[in-house]
Design an enzyme around this catalytic site. Structure first.
Site, PDB file in Angstrom:
ATOM      1  N   THR A 264      -8.146   6.827  -1.695  1.00  0.00           N
ATOM      2  CA  THR A 264      -9.522   6.332  -1.779  1.00  0.00           C
ATOM      3  C   THR A 264     -10.502   7.479  -1.521  1.00  0.00           C
ATOM      4  OG1 THR A 264      -9.174   5.609   0.504  1.00  0.00           O
ATOM      5  CG2 THR A 264      -9.129   3.903  -1.203  1.00  0.00           C
TER       6      THR A 264
ATOM      7  N   LYS B 209      -7.265  14.038   4.628  1.00  0.00           N
ATOM      8  CA  LYS B 209      -6.400  12.860   4.551  1.00  0.00           C
ATOM      9  C   LYS B 209      -5.367  13.004   5.662  1.00  0.00           C
ATOM     10  CE  LYS B 209      -5.652  14.216   0.322  1.00  0.00           C
ATOM     11  NZ  LYS B 209      -5.587  13.130  -0.660  1.00  0.00           N
ATOM     12  N   ARG B 210      -4.577  11.986   5.928  1.00  0.00           N
ATOM     13  CA  ARG B 210      -3.531  12.114   6.946  1.00  0.00           C
ATOM     14  C   ARG B 210      -2.569  13.206   6.512  1.00  0.00           C
ATOM     15  NH1 ARG B 210      -2.936   8.204  11.255  1.00  0.00           N
ATOM     16  NH2 ARG B 210      -1.045   9.379  11.650  1.00  0.00           N
TER      17      ARG B 210
ATOM     18  N   HIS C 255       0.814  -1.215   0.000  1.00  0.00           N
ATOM     19  CA  HIS C 255       0.000   0.000   0.000  1.00  0.00           C
ATOM     20  C   HIS C 255       0.846   1.263   0.000  1.00  0.00           C
ATOM     21  CE1 HIS C 255      -3.919  -1.976   0.986  1.00  0.00           C
ATOM     22  NE2 HIS C 255      -3.128  -2.859   1.541  1.00  0.00           N
TER      23      HIS C 255
ATOM     24  N   LYS D   5     -14.285   8.659  -3.276  1.00  0.00           N
ATOM     25  CA  LYS D   5     -15.493   9.001  -2.522  1.00  0.00           C
ATOM     26  C   LYS D   5     -16.032  10.372  -2.952  1.00  0.00           C
ATOM     27  CE  LYS D   5     -13.593   6.294   1.269  1.00  0.00           C
ATOM     28  NZ  LYS D   5     -12.671   6.343   2.443  1.00  0.00           N
TER      29      LYS D   5
ATOM     30  N   LYS E 198       1.769  14.222   0.625  1.00  0.00           N
ATOM     31  CA  LYS E 198       0.387  14.552   0.226  1.00  0.00           C
ATOM     32  C   LYS E 198       0.255  16.063  -0.056  1.00  0.00           C
ATOM     33  CE  LYS E 198      -1.464  10.677   2.979  1.00  0.00           C
ATOM     34  NZ  LYS E 198      -2.358   9.899   2.111  1.00  0.00           N
TER      35      LYS E 198
END
Ligand code: 26W
Length: 817
Positions: A662, A552-553, A361, A666, A558
């Site tokens: 993910t 998100k984290r 992952h 959504k 990111k």
């Protein structure tokens, strides 16, 4: 007339009302009058569980007696979210619940709100596991989710007066927990430590201490499948009797030491989601749940047999390793087969390699777990022996496949030298049948870079299964308004178990009536979120602005930093009139993100975001034009409220770093447009929705690699774009730290000297695309058309489709007959 295929409630409202009353009386010993919302929640949950028990028992029986291979999903994390409404949906009892609770004089929303969200996961990996077991049950595939029932889940996040993250313990089991069924009679003994001795030529492990693994079972109801699978989470309990003797000698702590130590194992979830801490307790946790799960599977599929034919084990169950965290399961199954059941090495290895499959992952080298052989040797001496033997056998096998000594050395599972390390990703690749990434780009990069040597020599092992999300929770439960509109538009609600049917909405994107209704749904969701936020967090969000979200984290790859720098540049431009305030498109930006407690730069970024919000939201010059909100404690519940209200979603990671994502799926499924890079599943989302319906910016993976090659000097970009320069200078000058120039100095220094994830290099492209975004948003019909096309074309990202891919490519099994 729309076709309604949703499950029909097994009871009437009246019957369900009586069932709740019965639970209140017999299970909780209180009257309806005395009952609080939390009491009604527990009673309703217990009543709902009773309607699942029969299908649960039937599924168990059919799983054991049938010949359909089961799936064992081994995961250190399951981020399940709240359970009650999901169970009501799958039983077709949502309306009966609302009416029954009202009949009992309570507000259904307040009863639902009193459920405590179980936070047994960090982020993407944990939530994916939850979506996957929902899809396995909804497809009628026999399956077990196997994990740990942590006493403390992911920390509760609060912000102090300076906007810094503060972690609070998440003692979720402090509240009545009606969903878990503790099954003491099916506990498993898990051993640790000690040494290995030879006894008449056989290796015998003499463990030093042991723990009792007690299963806590959660029912996993399928949607419309009539099947109910099991999520079996292990809780650590001590075997040792309380040592009264020692106690009497008032050495109290020694007396209970074994208890405390044992129960420490399932005490708390490690809050890291990228950099393993390599802590001994973490390895104890991994071995604890995996060893208990393997013995449990043998108990389940070979009931009452003390000499089972385990050569059939791979036909009974196939285990999916959710990242490297459960990989100790490979030497554990070898140990069980050889030491406990007397199989020879080759037979054991054949069974083991046929039983396990590994999903990776991540792409971050530091996230791939590597355990010091010394530590494994101390905790699991027999397993280290077996791992070394696996390594030896593997090196022999490699010598048969290549003469490239360099390559063979690179592929060692156990590194050489005086402090050998065990590379769990390599052990998983050598010890399993399949290795998959979680998006096409990710799987390609695994083959081309991360596991290159392995994919060159074992190409057939490598495949891809692009992630997915469950439409039950993330469309039907989170967004009932859109769900009703979709059902109306398609004339059926079958899309909820066949998401490709969303395609039928494509022509409706050109139907002004439907576009109008879609716009009304989105606006109503924005108003609903604004009310929720006001009530829950106390801030005012104006629904007549664009709702733009990044949740998100918190991680540097990111690039929440890119979002905040562009936001500051926009703020500065309004302030210094570079942009005429009247031309500014009103926007409200929402952040949600937890940082691993030890991740300094991530926590400093959170502090910066909170202080930019403080300054911007209190500046009359931008009032109504720009607002920033950072609700604390981002979790599944907040996601379910914020995603349906969002119009623009941020997926702006550096290309080649986000394995899949993910959240991106959504948001698109809930009618938000995405601004993103060609990273992870963004690539496939853009392919499905069409390049015209996706705001693409930034470097590609190859351009990133080239820039690393030729040497990246972030300062050059700082100098080149005045918007960027302005933003960074404002931070340096203390604009968001009451004039203190040191507060964010570490961030600024990193951006101007290292900036490993190239936030500065992608800034101009990102800032430029904002104009395109705002131009389109001014044409609401055009925006909504594209939003509808996003919904229509992202049915592929259902976790049902992901599971069908795993069934076809990796597990080779299917629904129970
Ligand atoms: C040992 C510390 C640790 C803990 C968790 C390292 C790595 C992890 C997870 C693999 C991190 C994670 O959640 N990865 C995310 O997995 C999602 C589901 O596949 C992907 O969509 C995300 O891109 C990926 O970051």
């Amino acid at each position: 007339m729309t076709e309604q295929t949703a499950p029909k409630s097994p009871v009437t409202t009246e019957q369900f009302t009586n069932e709740i009353k019965e639970q209140l009386k017999y299970a909780q010993g209180i009257t309806v009058e005395q009952a609080t919302d939390a009491d009604i929640y527990v009673a309703a949950s217990l009543a709902v569980r009773r309607h699942l028990v029969d299908s649960w028992a039937t599924t168990q029986k059919d799983m054991v007696n049938g010949s359909t291979k089961a799936v064992g999903y081994l995961s250190a994390e399951f981020l399940m979210g709240k359970q009650l409404r999901n169970a009501l949906l799958n039983l077709g009892m949502l309306a009966e619940f609302d009416d029954a609770v009202k009949a009992l004089g309570h507000d259904p929303q307040l009863v639902v709100d009193s459920e405590y969200e179980p936070g047994l996961g960090n982020g993407g990996l944990g939530r994916l596991a939850a979506c996957f077991i929902d899809s396995l049950a909804s497809l009628g595939v026999p399956a077990f989710g196997y994990g740990i029932q942590y006493k403390y889940g992911i920390f509760k996040q609060e912000f102090d007066a300076e906007g810094k993250q503060v972690e609070r313990p998440d003692y979720w089991l402090a509240n009545e927990e009606p969903w878990g069924h503790i099954d003491y009679n099916r506990s498993q003994k898990v051993n640790f430590g000690g040494q290995v001795v030879e006894e008449d030529g056989k290796k015998v492990w003499k463990p030093a201490w042991s723990v009792r693994a007690v299963p806590v079972d959660y029912m996993v109801p399928g949607y419309k499948s009539g099947r109910v699978n099991t999520l079996r989470l292990w809780s650590a309990k001590s075997y040792d009797e309380f040592d009264l003797l020692t106690f009497n000698k008032s050495e109290y702590l020694d007396a209970v030491k074994p208890q405390v130590e044992a129960e420490n194992i399932s005490k708390i979830l490690y809050p890291e989601d990228s950099t393993p801490q390599g802590k001994r307790l973490r390895l104890e946790q991994q071995y604890f749940f995996v060893a208990a799960s393997i013995h449990d599977a043998i108990r389940v599929f070979y009931p009452g047999q003390d000499k089972p034919d385990l050569t059939t084990f791979p036909n009974k169950i196939t285990f999916q390793l959710n990242d490297t965290h459960p990989v100790i399961g490979i030497p554990e199954l070898m140990r069980v087969l050889i030491d406990e059941y007397g199989y020879d090495w080759d037979t054991a290895w054949d069974i083991t390699t046929k039983t396990f499959n590994y999903t990776c992952h991540t792409l971050l080298p530091e996230a791939l777990e590597v355990w010091p052989a010394r530590l494994i040797g101390e905790l699991l001496p027999r397993h280290l022996e077996i791992i070394n033997e696996i390594n030896d056998h593997f090196l022999e096998e490699l010598k048969g496949l290549t003469r490239d000594k360099e390559r063979i050395n690179r592929m060692r599972i156990v590194t050489e030298g005086d402090d050998p390390q065990v590379r769990m990703a390599y052990l998983a690749t050598a010890g399993g049948s399949h290795v998959n990434g979680v998006a096409e780009l990710h799987s390609q990069l695994l083959k081309d870079v991360t596991l290159r040597d392995f994919s060159d020599l074992f190409p057939k092992k490598f495949t891809n299964v692009t992630n997915g999300v469950t439409p039950r929770r993330f469309i039907r439960l989170a967004n009932p308004r859109l769900s009703n509109l979709i059902t109306e538009g398609l004339g059926t609600d079958k899309w909820l178990s066949d998401l490709d049917l969303l395609q039928g909405l494509v022509p409706l994107a050109d139907d002004p009536e439907f576009v109008k209704k879609f716009a009304e749904v989105k606006h109503a969701n924005k108003v609903a979120f604004a009310n929720f936020a006001k009530d829950r967090y106390g801030f005012e969000a104006n629904p007549d602005t664009m709702f733009n979200t990044m949740v998100k984290r918190l991680h540097e790859y990111k690039r929440q930093s890119l979002k905040i720098l562009a936001l500051i540049a926009r703020y500065a431009a309004i302030k210094n009139g570079t942009i005429n305030v009247d031309d500014v498109l009103p926007r409200t930006v929402f952040f949600g993100a937890k940082a691993a407690p030890g991740y300094y730069m991530a926590k400093l970024t959170i502090q910066l975001i909170n202080n930019v919000a403080r300054v911007v939201n209190n500046d009359p010059d931008v009032k109504g034009k720009l607002a920033v909100h950072f609700p604390a404690n981002y979790n599944v519940r907040l996601a379910q409220h914020l995603i349906p209200a969002t119009e623009l979603d941020e997926q702006i990671s550096q290309a080649g770093k986000e394995a899949s994502g993910t959240g991106n799926m959504k948001f698109a499924l809930n009618g938000a447009l995405t601004v993103g890079t060609l990273d992870g599943a963004n690539v496939e989302i853009r392919e499905k929705v069409g390049a015209d319906n996706f705001f693409l910016f930034g470097m590609t993976v190859d351009e990133v690699e080239d820039l690393y090659e030729k040497g990246y000097d972030p300062a050059k970009y700082y100098e080149a774009d005045p918007r960027l320069k302005m933003a960074i200078d404002m931070i340096s000058n203390g604009a968001f730290s009451d004039g203190d120039r040191n507060t964010y100095a570490p961030l600024v220094a990193d951006w101007l000297t290292k900036d490993y994830f190239m936030t500065l290099a992608d800034f101009t492209s990102y800032a430029d695309i904002q104009y395109e975004i705002e131009d389109l948003y001014r044409d609401q019909d055009a925006w909504n058309r594209k939003a509808i096309l996003n919904v229509a074309n992202t049915g592929y990202f259902s976790s049902d489709r992901s599971i069908e891919d795993y069934l076809e490519r990796i597990w080779h099994t299917g629904p129970l007959a």
